[in-house]
Design an enzyme around this catalytic site. Structure first.
Site, PDB file in Angstrom:
ATOM      1  N   CYS A 146       0.845  -1.199   0.000  1.00  4.49           N
ATOM      2  CA  CYS A 146       0.000   0.000   0.000  1.00  4.49           C
ATOM      3  C   CYS A 146       0.884   1.255   0.000  1.00  4.49           C
ATOM      4  O   CYS A 146       1.576   1.504  -0.978  1.00  4.49           O
ATOM      5  CB  CYS A 146      -0.960  -0.049   1.188  1.00  4.49           C
ATOM      6  N   ASP A 189      -9.417  -3.085  -7.115  1.00  2.00           N
ATOM      7  CA  ASP A 189      -8.901  -2.071  -6.193  1.00  2.00           C
ATOM      8  C   ASP A 189      -9.597  -0.742  -6.481  1.00  2.00           C
ATOM      9  O   ASP A 189      -9.397  -0.149  -7.542  1.00  2.00           O
ATOM     10  CB  ASP A 189      -7.386  -1.937  -6.376  1.00  2.00           C
ATOM     11  N   HIS A 212      -8.101  -3.986  -3.047  1.00  2.00           N
ATOM     12  CA  HIS A 212      -6.920  -3.414  -2.400  1.00  2.00           C
ATOM     13  C   HIS A 212      -6.658  -4.177  -1.096  1.00  2.00           C
ATOM     14  O   HIS A 212      -7.581  -4.601  -0.410  1.00  2.00           O
ATOM     15  CB  HIS A 212      -7.161  -1.934  -2.090  1.00  2.00           C
TER      16      HIS A 212
END
Length: 296
Positions: free
Chosen positions: A167, A232, A264
């Site tokens: 991330c 995502d 995600h």
């Protein structure tokens, strides 16, 4: 607060001035990451040496989590770059997983100067109070310091150096691969690729984050494996395709794998976003990538 090695490197006046700096890692999981999923993976420490260490930089000493095999020396090195939740239990577990397959894994707390995100209860607070104040230049400098630290332990072979991140750390993985020529291979997990993915007309550039992966793609030399989810919501597939096109202009040999049904955070087994089959496939792809490019 500071370990003996770090204390020996800092004058007494500097020690007293820096007491406010985060000097230890969070125990357990960050508050903002709650509730914790029943699928959470826990890797034991059998056959490993693990420790919280203190890494001296020019201005502070910042904490990091280190894991390596208990027996042997000169292990390949993986620098593990945290999510926005800091170096909490999930990131520590990733280090242990890497150590189980023969790596010295080191995860630095890269928000140490700006604050302790583990005590903040919402993602919004983490971003506004801490993450938004962290300059890329500071992060890249600290990561370079980590490479030197890994070598000085006497156990890390930085001629076989890899980096991976998740991330927030995924974006920094792309940037560090471009910044640090000693990195042999990298794996970026669902890190943002462009500054304005939704083409917001009110978007204003952030002076602390002036560069994004797409900006360095054509000149990148280190092979980076991008691991992304097709569902995502924060990283549109069109930006992934833009990144692929930009990489094709260069010679790094980087590539991106998209897992079509993954959201995600599909590797984050402690959260509801976890997708076990995709996460396992991506993990195997990462290890094979490191081996293929001399970081194993």
């Amino acid at each position: 607060m500071f370990d003996q090695h770090t204390r020996s490197l800092l004058p007494d006046a500097e020690l007293s001035r820096r007491q406010f700096v985060l000097t230890s890692l969070a125990a357990g999981f960050a508050l903002a990451a709650q509730p914790i999923s029943a699928q959470t993976i826990v890797t034991d420490t059998a056959g490993l040496t693990t420790a919280e260490v203190s890494i001296p930089a020019a201005d502070i000493a910042f904490p990091a989590y280190l894991a390596r095999p208990e027996k042997g020396t000169r292990f390949p090195v993986v620098i593990v770059i945290q999510e926005i939740f800091g170096v909490h239990e999930h990131i520590k577990d990733i280090c242990r997983r890497l150590a189980k397959v023969g790596y010295l894994a080191l995860a630095p707390e890269l928000f140490a100067r700006q604050g302790d995100v583990s005590k903040l209860e919402t993602i919004g607070d983490i971003i506004s109070k801490v993450v938004s104040k962290v300059p890329d230049a500071q992060v890249l400098s600290d990561l370079t310091t980590c490479v030197a630290y890994a070598a000085k332990t006497g156990y890390g072979d930085i001629k076989r150096l890899a980096v991976t991140g998740f991330c927030w750390g995924g974006r920094m993985t792309w940037l560090f691969a471009a910044h640090e020529p000693r990195v042999k291979a990298a794996a970026a997990w669902y890190g943002s690729l462009v500054a304005n993915p939704r083409n917001n007309p009110d978007f204003k550039p952030d002076p602390l984050r002036p560069t994004f992966p797409i900006d360095i793609a054509p000149t990148l030399r280190t092979p980076v494996l991008g691991l992304y989810g097709g569902k995502d919501q924060g990283i549109p597939l069109e930006t992934v395709e833009q990144m692929r096109a930009a990489l094709a202009k260069g010679r790094s040999g980087s590539k991106i794998i998209v897992y079509p049904d993954a959201p995600h955070g599909f590797h984050a087994d402690y959260r509801a976003s976890y997708r076990r089959e995709d996460a396992q496939a991506a993990w195997k792809a990462m290890l094979a990538w490191f081996k293929q490019h001399g970081a194993a």
